[in-house]
Design a protein around this motif. Sequence first.
Motif, PDB file in Angstrom:
ATOM      1  N   ALA A   1     121.860 -33.488  67.068  1.00  0.00           N
ATOM      2  CA  ALA A   1     122.225 -32.960  68.414  1.00  0.00           C
ATOM      3  C   ALA A   1     123.615 -32.500  68.352  1.00  0.00           C
ATOM      4  O   ALA A   1     124.542 -33.054  67.744  1.00  0.00           O
ATOM      5  N   THR A   2     123.853 -31.395  69.384  1.00  0.00           N
ATOM      6  CA  THR A   2     125.046 -30.909  69.585  1.00  0.00           C
ATOM      7  C   THR A   2     125.467 -30.798  71.093  1.00  0.00           C
ATOM      8  O   THR A   2     126.536 -30.243  71.428  1.00  0.00           O
ATOM      9  N   HIS A   3     124.420 -31.228  71.812  1.00  0.00           N
ATOM     10  CA  HIS A   3     124.649 -31.119  73.323  1.00  0.00           C
ATOM     11  C   HIS A   3     123.858 -32.413  73.786  1.00  0.00           C
ATOM     12  O   HIS A   3     122.846 -32.813  73.287  1.00  0.00           O
ATOM     13  N   TYR A   4     124.328 -32.599  75.105  1.00  0.00           N
ATOM     14  CA  TYR A   4     123.652 -33.812  75.933  1.00  0.00           C
ATOM     15  C   TYR A   4     123.917 -33.692  77.317  1.00  0.00           C
ATOM     16  O   TYR A   4     124.835 -32.954  77.640  1.00  0.00           O
ATOM     17  N   HIS A   5     122.975 -34.332  78.018  1.00  0.00           N
ATOM     18  CA  HIS A   5     123.233 -34.161  79.389  1.00  0.00           C
ATOM     19  C   HIS A   5     122.632 -35.397  80.258  1.00  0.00           C
ATOM     20  O   HIS A   5     121.799 -35.959  79.452  1.00  0.00           O
ATOM     21  N   THR A   6     123.062 -35.966  81.227  1.00  0.00           N
ATOM     22  CA  THR A   6     122.249 -37.168  81.783  1.00  0.00           C
ATOM     23  C   THR A   6     121.071 -36.476  82.366  1.00  0.00           C
ATOM     24  O   THR A   6     120.759 -35.379  82.787  1.00  0.00           O
ATOM     25  N   THR A   7     120.258 -37.598  82.666  1.00  0.00           N
ATOM     26  CA  THR A   7     118.843 -37.559  83.091  1.00  0.00           C
ATOM     27  C   THR A   7     119.020 -36.892  84.660  1.00  0.00           C
ATOM     28  O   THR A   7     118.040 -36.355  85.299  1.00  0.00           O
ATOM     29  N   GLN A   8     120.181 -36.969  85.139  1.00  0.00           N
ATOM     30  CA  GLN A   8     120.322 -36.608  86.508  1.00  0.00           C
ATOM     31  C   GLN A   8     120.575 -35.152  86.774  1.00  0.00           C
ATOM     32  O   GLN A   8     120.474 -34.740  87.944  1.00  0.00           O
ATOM     33  N   VAL A   9     120.790 -34.380  85.771  1.00  0.00           N
ATOM     34  CA  VAL A   9     120.778 -33.046  85.850  1.00  0.00           C
ATOM     35  C   VAL A   9     119.913 -32.096  85.035  1.00  0.00           C
ATOM     36  O   VAL A   9     119.145 -32.811  84.221  1.00  0.00           O
ATOM     37  N   ALA A  10     119.869 -31.057  85.326  1.00  0.00           N
ATOM     38  CA  ALA A  10     118.961 -30.013  84.274  1.00  0.00           C
ATOM     39  C   ALA A  10     119.722 -28.648  84.226  1.00  0.00           C
ATOM     40  O   ALA A  10     119.501 -27.690  84.832  1.00  0.00           O
ATOM     41  N   PRO A  11     120.706 -28.744  82.949  1.00  0.00           N
ATOM     42  CA  PRO A  11     121.376 -27.440  82.899  1.00  0.00           C
ATOM     43  C   PRO A  11     120.400 -26.351  82.234  1.00  0.00           C
ATOM     44  O   PRO A  11     119.367 -26.592  81.712  1.00  0.00           O
ATOM     45  N   ARG A  12     120.705 -24.960  82.412  1.00  0.00           N
ATOM     46  CA  ARG A  12     119.930 -24.048  81.955  1.00  0.00           C
ATOM     47  C   ARG A  12     119.896 -23.973  80.451  1.00  0.00           C
ATOM     48  O   ARG A  12     118.656 -23.733  80.110  1.00  0.00           O
ATOM     49  N   TRP A  13     120.857 -24.306  79.787  1.00  0.00           N
ATOM     50  CA  TRP A  13     120.606 -24.414  78.178  1.00  0.00           C
ATOM     51  C   TRP A  13     119.739 -25.308  77.700  1.00  0.00           C
ATOM     52  O   TRP A  13     118.993 -25.067  76.613  1.00  0.00           O
ATOM     53  N   ALA A  14     119.178 -26.227  78.505  1.00  0.00           N
ATOM     54  CA  ALA A  14     118.199 -27.312  78.090  1.00  0.00           C
ATOM     55  C   ALA A  14     116.959 -26.476  77.933  1.00  0.00           C
ATOM     56  O   ALA A  14     115.939 -27.321  77.404  1.00  0.00           O
ATOM     57  N   ARG A  15     116.580 -25.540  78.549  1.00  0.00           N
ATOM     58  CA  ARG A  15     115.459 -24.772  78.723  1.00  0.00           C
ATOM     59  C   ARG A  15     115.066 -24.087  77.220  1.00  0.00           C
ATOM     60  O   ARG A  15     113.946 -24.069  77.134  1.00  0.00           O
ATOM     61  N   VAL A  16     116.387 -23.885  76.727  1.00  0.00           N
ATOM     62  CA  VAL A  16     115.942 -23.301  75.292  1.00  0.00           C
ATOM     63  C   VAL A  16     116.395 -24.222  74.039  1.00  0.00           C
ATOM     64  O   VAL A  16     116.134 -23.909  72.850  1.00  0.00           O
ATOM     65  N   PHE A  17     117.265 -24.913  74.216  1.00  0.00           N
ATOM     66  CA  PHE A  17     117.589 -25.836  73.152  1.00  0.00           C
ATOM     67  C   PHE A  17     116.615 -26.657  72.806  1.00  0.00           C
ATOM     68  O   PHE A  17     115.746 -26.872  73.571  1.00  0.00           O
TER      69      PHE A  17
END
Length: 211
Positions: free
Chosen positions: A174-190
Amino acid sequence: MRVLTAAIAALLSLSMPAHAELKFEGAARLIEQERRGLEAAAPGHLSKLATPVKQRGAKKVRYDKDWLASQPAPTGGKQWQCLAEALYFEARGETVKGQFAVAEVILNRVDSPRFPNTVCGVVNQGTGKKFACQFTYTCDGRAETIHEPAAYDRVGRVARAMLDGAPRSLTDGATHYHTTQVAPRWARVFHKTATIGVHKFYRQDYRVSKN
């Protein structure tokens, strides 16, 4: 590069006329100049191509507080400090496993040509630019002060273990992460690789996620 160039020159000289040898010498000089230019522009990434990657897993790790407490008091230079501070501000409330996972992401970025080739470079990428920093604590306007020395000691041990060669087997590159409280746009394609604690982890290769 010089050894390879010399070998090519020796082979070509067997079939080249004398005037062609002069042209090849000129080409060889251009190759050497190009190599030096690449090395000056990105010395770390070029050395990664020329040097075998260090074998991961040399250091045995258990992802629990008892194992962490058994490790020597952490020390290190600037790169260790940058990694320890990133873990403190980004993941000090996580489990030991979660802290190791965040450290994996940072070191995976160091190994990727898409990011700076040092820990401090990765952590501070975009710092000072509005909405451009990679790690929120570096541009949230708050002073980066360590208020919990015990927590800093723990993440410092995690940072030391990772820099000393602990395996990176938790997040599947993995090269990215985010908390379960948010939903960044890049998470849709990574490609999502793992969920550990309050963090979701992703690899930037645009594969279809099965999770």
